[in-house]
Enzyme design. Structure first.
Site, PDB file in Angstrom:
ATOM      1  N   GLY A   9      -2.082   0.909  -0.515  1.00 57.09           N
ATOM      2  CA  GLY A   9      -3.248   0.645   0.571  1.00 57.09           C
ATOM      3  C   GLY A   9      -4.722  -0.373   0.239  1.00 57.09           C
ATOM      4  N   GLY A  12      -7.176  -1.514   2.890  1.00 56.31           N
ATOM      5  CA  GLY A  12      -7.917  -0.401   3.562  1.00 56.31           C
ATOM      6  C   GLY A  12      -9.325  -0.291   3.275  1.00 56.31           C
ATOM      7  N   GLN A  13     -10.451   0.544   3.636  1.00 56.98           N
ATOM      8  CA  GLN A  13     -11.686   0.503   3.596  1.00 56.98           C
ATOM      9  C   GLN A  13     -11.733   0.631   1.602  1.00 56.98           C
ATOM     10  OE1 GLN A  13     -14.085   3.759   4.996  1.00 56.98           O
ATOM     11  NE2 GLN A  13     -15.439   2.642   4.857  1.00 56.98           N
ATOM     12  N   ASP A  35      -0.025  -3.039  -0.069  1.00 60.29           N
ATOM     13  CA  ASP A  35       0.371  -2.164   1.263  1.00 60.29           C
ATOM     14  C   ASP A  35       1.370  -2.360   2.166  1.00 60.29           C
ATOM     15  OD1 ASP A  35      -2.557  -1.563   2.249  1.00 60.29           O
ATOM     16  OD2 ASP A  35      -1.552  -2.453   3.563  1.00 60.29           O
ATOM     17  N   ILE A  36       1.574  -1.957   3.013  1.00 59.37           N
ATOM     18  CA  ILE A  36       2.123  -1.835   3.604  1.00 59.37           C
ATOM     19  C   ILE A  36       3.048  -3.015   4.334  1.00 59.37           C
ATOM     20  CG2 ILE A  36       0.793  -0.874   6.112  1.00 59.37           C
ATOM     21  CD1 ILE A  36       4.537   0.644   6.245  1.00 59.37           C
ATOM     22  N   TYR A 144      -4.805  15.882   9.717  1.00 58.25           N
ATOM     23  CA  TYR A 144      -5.221  15.487   8.044  1.00 58.25           C
ATOM     24  C   TYR A 144      -5.176  16.356   7.402  1.00 58.25           C
ATOM     25  CZ  TYR A 144      -8.196  12.060   5.952  1.00 58.25           C
ATOM     26  OH  TYR A 144      -9.094  11.726   5.163  1.00 58.25           O
TER      27      TYR A 144
END
Ligand code: AKB
Length: 315
Positions: A9, A12-13, A35-36, A144
């Site tokens: 990931g 991401g942020q 990452d994807i 989540y």
């Protein structure tokens, strides 16, 4: 730690800044970013190895771990609160199966350490709102939050049953200027800065008085690396540690921005994220993290606002 780290990931942020910091500390070749999707961030893709990886694909995950001799995995792949509400089945699948795939790598002896973030979303309407303690009622009302609470319990189980060395913190809302967050309820606290600079006004999707715990990204990265590198005996909680910096409402943040950006105004157009925010704590007691592995935040809310505006104005 002499083996390499893998950040899942990394686009991401949190991932983008974690990779930067780990590469600064240990050298580009020691940190595998994944990452994807192929990276659009030139710096991330060129400052060390980069792999396209879907955390749900166990075989590819194992192949990459073996190929790069990975010892520590930071698994940041997740669907956040607002996005997971729109696609509950996939939110559950990604957040749980991704976690299991990494936990199983450790259980089978392919990696030696895991960092996996949980969130304040593990708390719910029955949780004490002020100074939320480490252990209390946890009744998450989002997919989540449910996935993060289940993940915490599985982490503790893998540790207790098979000695898996997994470490975790419950991230509050994270504020940063390098990479935009995606799909969270606390994202307003980042968007507001972009709009303050470009338009001097911002329409907020949460009510003016919604108090939420937040943390500035440099502190979040420090916490992530510090807990992952702490001596094993200092990590006494294997589910996840409470973590906090400061708390504020949209109205309070808008006032701090207005002091620095003349003419800035906030308005409100409330959406479904209000209900999520209302189920979360307003402030967090993170004394266990401070006691056990020395957690300490450096940035106050005013430091954060100054730093965000200075850096975004340069961009
Ligand atoms: C979200 O808003 O979903 C995240 C979180 C608090 O974990 N930022």
């Amino acid at each position: 730690m002499n083996k390499k780290s893998l950040v899942i990931g990394a686009g991401g942020q949190v991932g983008s800044e974690l990779v930067d910091e780990l590469r600064r500390l240990y050298g580009g070749s020691q940190v595998v970013a994944s990452d994807i999707k192929p990276s659009t961030n030139k710096e991330l893709a060129e400052s060390g190895p980069f792999e396209v990886l879907d955390v749900l694909d166990r075989d590819s995950l194992l192949r990459i771990v073996k190929k790069h001799h990975v010892g520590t995995v930071y698994n940041l792949a997740a669907l956040l609160s607002a996005t997971a509400e729109k696609n509950p089945e996939f939110g559950w699948k990604l957040n749980m199966e991704g976690h299991f795939n990494v936990l199983d790598l450790a259980r089978e002896g392919h990696i030696s350490r895991i960092f996996w973030p949980s969130s304040i979303a593990v708390f719910g309407p029955g949780t004490p709102k002020v100074g939320t303690p480490q252990d209390c009622v946890m009744d998450p009302s989002t997919v989540y939050g449910i996935s993060k609470l289940a993940g915490e319990r599985w982490s503790a189980y893998y540790h207790q049953r098979w000695g898996v060395d997994v470490r975790s913190v419950r991230y509050p809302g994270l504020i940063s200027y390098k990479t935009l967050p995606g799909g969270g309820t606390t994202d307003y606290a980042v968007d507001i800065f972009y709009k303050a600079i470009s338009q001097r006004k911002y329409t907020c999707f949460l009510k003016a008085d919604t108090n939420l715990p937040m943390l500035y990204m440099p502190d979040a990265i420090k916490a992530t690396i510090d807990i992952t590198e702490a001596p094993s005996q200092d990590i006494k909680i294997r589910s996840s540690y409470n973590l906090a910096g400061f708390s504020f409402t949209p109205n309070e943040l808008a006032q701090l921005i207005a002091k620095r950006v003349s003419g800035f105004e906030i308005s409100y157009d409330i959406d479904f994220r209000q209900q999520i925010a209302e189920s979360w704590p307003g402030s967090i007691d993170d004394s266990e993290a401070r006691k056990h592995w020395g957690w300490n935040n450096s940035y106050s809310i005013n430091d954060m606002v100054d730093d965000m505006l200075t850096n975004l104005s340069k961009q």
